[in-house]
Design a protein around this motif. Structure first.
Motif, PDB file in Angstrom:
ATOM      1  N   ASN A   1      49.231  87.458 -40.887  1.00  0.00           N
ATOM      2  CA  ASN A   1      50.474  86.692 -40.891  1.00  0.00           C
ATOM      3  C   ASN A   1      50.358  85.537 -41.878  1.00  0.00           C
ATOM      4  OD1 ASN A   1      49.067  84.563 -39.613  1.00  0.00           O
ATOM      5  ND2 ASN A   1      49.629  85.299 -37.574  1.00  0.00           N
ATOM      6  N   ARG A   2      51.396  84.776 -42.033  1.00  0.00           N
ATOM      7  CA  ARG A   2      51.402  83.724 -43.053  1.00  0.00           C
ATOM      8  C   ARG A   2      50.455  82.575 -42.736  1.00  0.00           C
ATOM      9  NH1 ARG A   2      55.323  84.801 -46.643  1.00  0.00           N
ATOM     10  NH2 ARG A   2      56.975  86.235 -46.010  1.00  0.00           N
ATOM     11  N   GLU A   3      49.999  82.495 -41.495  1.00  0.00           N
ATOM     12  CA  GLU A   3      49.026  81.476 -41.117  1.00  0.00           C
ATOM     13  C   GLU A   3      47.596  81.985 -41.213  1.00  0.00           C
ATOM     14  OE1 GLU A   3      51.890  82.057 -39.105  1.00  0.00           O
ATOM     15  OE2 GLU A   3      52.721  80.478 -40.385  1.00  0.00           O
ATOM     16  N   GLY A   4      47.433  83.239 -41.620  1.00  0.00           N
ATOM     17  CA  GLY A   4      46.094  83.795 -41.768  1.00  0.00           C
ATOM     18  C   GLY A   4      45.568  84.506 -40.539  1.00  0.00           C
ATOM     19  N   GLY A   5      46.372  84.573 -39.479  1.00  0.00           N
ATOM     20  CA  GLY A   5      45.954  85.249 -38.262  1.00  0.00           C
ATOM     21  C   GLY A   5      46.356  86.707 -38.263  1.00  0.00           C
ATOM     22  N   PRO A   6      46.127  87.392 -37.140  1.00  0.00           N
ATOM     23  CA  PRO A   6      46.482  88.816 -37.046  1.00  0.00           C
ATOM     24  C   PRO A   6      47.965  89.046 -37.286  1.00  0.00           C
ATOM     25  CG  PRO A   6      45.090  88.145 -35.203  1.00  0.00           C
ATOM     26  CD  PRO A   6      45.483  86.895 -35.910  1.00  0.00           C
ATOM     27  N   ALA A   7      48.269  90.109 -38.001  1.00  0.00           N
ATOM     28  CA  ALA A   7      49.659  90.430 -38.333  1.00  0.00           C
ATOM     29  C   ALA A   7      50.239  91.400 -37.314  1.00  0.00           C
ATOM     30  CB  ALA A   7      49.725  91.049 -39.725  1.00  0.00           C
ATOM     31  N   PRO A   8      51.563  91.508 -37.272  1.00  0.00           N
ATOM     32  CA  PRO A   8      52.160  92.604 -36.500  1.00  0.00           C
ATOM     33  C   PRO A   8      51.675  93.942 -37.059  1.00  0.00           C
ATOM     34  CG  PRO A   8      53.818  91.030 -37.242  1.00  0.00           C
ATOM     35  CD  PRO A   8      52.563  90.687 -37.959  1.00  0.00           C
ATOM     36  N   VAL A   9      51.868  94.992 -36.328  1.00  0.00           N
ATOM     37  CA  VAL A   9      51.392  96.293 -36.785  1.00  0.00           C
ATOM     38  C   VAL A   9      52.074  96.681 -38.091  1.00  0.00           C
ATOM     39  CG1 VAL A   9      50.798  97.120 -34.494  1.00  0.00           C
ATOM     40  CG2 VAL A   9      53.108  97.496 -35.363  1.00  0.00           C
ATOM     41  N   VAL A  10      51.326  97.350 -38.953  1.00  0.00           N
ATOM     42  CA  VAL A  10      51.891  97.840 -40.213  1.00  0.00           C
ATOM     43  C   VAL A  10      52.675  99.117 -39.933  1.00  0.00           C
ATOM     44  CG1 VAL A  10      50.013  96.828 -41.551  1.00  0.00           C
ATOM     45  CG2 VAL A  10      49.813  99.186 -40.754  1.00  0.00           C
ATOM     46  N   PRO A  11      53.512  99.543 -40.863  1.00  0.00           N
ATOM     47  CA  PRO A  11      54.290 100.774 -40.618  1.00  0.00           C
ATOM     48  C   PRO A  11      53.392 101.992 -40.413  1.00  0.00           C
ATOM     49  CG  PRO A  11      55.201  99.553 -42.467  1.00  0.00           C
ATOM     50  CD  PRO A  11      53.893  98.902 -42.126  1.00  0.00           C
ATOM     51  N   GLN A  12      53.939 102.966 -39.706  1.00  0.00           N
ATOM     52  CA  GLN A  12      53.262 104.253 -39.599  1.00  0.00           C
ATOM     53  C   GLN A  12      53.310 104.965 -40.942  1.00  0.00           C
ATOM     54  OE1 GLN A  12      54.045 106.253 -35.511  1.00  0.00           O
ATOM     55  NE2 GLN A  12      55.916 105.157 -36.028  1.00  0.00           N
TER      56      GLN A  12
END
Length: 212
Positions: free
Chosen positions: A167-178
């Motif tokens: 994410n923009r803060e450098g943490g884990p992102a939401p899942v990427v597309p299939q």
């Protein structure tokens, strides 16, 4: 179900991706859906794991540059580190265009240096996302060299990179597309990517076990 554009409707069923062509764009919803043609166009991987993820195919991305004297060693061939840096950029472009999220390089995996690249040659990188996890992607990169005056091309290097969306803060992102697999080549490369992803997971688990 949602619109791809004004002429097509897309729907997802367990394990498959379907596309319907709209024959009457001006009709109401009922008439529109009663006048469609049913086409199966691909297979979604890992649909049962993350059922609400969007799905898309991965494009083959291309980038080119010419090799200058400062990029070569005493033999007149391209530094291996510069080759890897170019491939890393190509992998990043493929991952960014696939997920449209901030990404970082998590690891470089198998890299095969086949033939050297000479000063003054044109190099072209072809990169593509071949496997996706929750927030990670395995990207394959082929690097070709071309003689600028003759036009002969040869495959010089193939490598695989693990890219992770954040994410923009450098943490884990939401899942990427299939990942939508549209042809036999995509299926074959997906199998290679799955092996690489499994090896990364095993390596990570081994380090975790060793610290406990």
């Amino acid at each position: 179900m949602g619109w791809l554009d004004r002429k097509y409707v897309v729907g997802v069923h367990p394990g498959h991706f379907y596309l319907w062509k709209e024959h009457n764009p001006t009709a109401g919803d009922g008439a529109r859906m009663s006048a469609v043609r049913y086409l199966q166009v691909g297979v979604i991987m890992d649909n049962t794991t993350f059922p609400n993820r969007p799905a898309r195919a991965a494009n083959e991305e291309r980038m080119s540059e010419i090799i200058l004297p400062h990029q070569t060693n005493g033999y007149g061939t391209m530094f291996g580190g510069d080759v890897m840096a170019l491939m890393d950029k190509a992998a990043a472009i493929a991952a960014l265009r696939f997920c449209r999220l901030p990404i970082v390089t998590a690891s470089t995996e198998r890299i095969d240096f086949r033939t050297p690249i000479g000063q003054g040659e044109i190099v072209e990188a072809f990169s593509r996302v071949i496997y996706v996890g929750r927030s990670s992607m395995v990207v394959r990169v082929h690097l070709f060299a071309e003689h600028p005056l003759i036009g002969d091309r040869r495959l010089c290097t193939t490598g695989y990179f693990s890219m992770v969306a954040i994410n923009r803060e450098g943490g884990p992102a939401p899942v990427v597309p299939q990942l939508l697999l549209l042809d036999d080549d995509a299926h074959a490369e997906h199998a290679v990517g799955a092996e690489i992803h499994a090896a990364i997971a095993a390596r990570r688990n081994s380090r975790t076990t060793g610290r406990s």
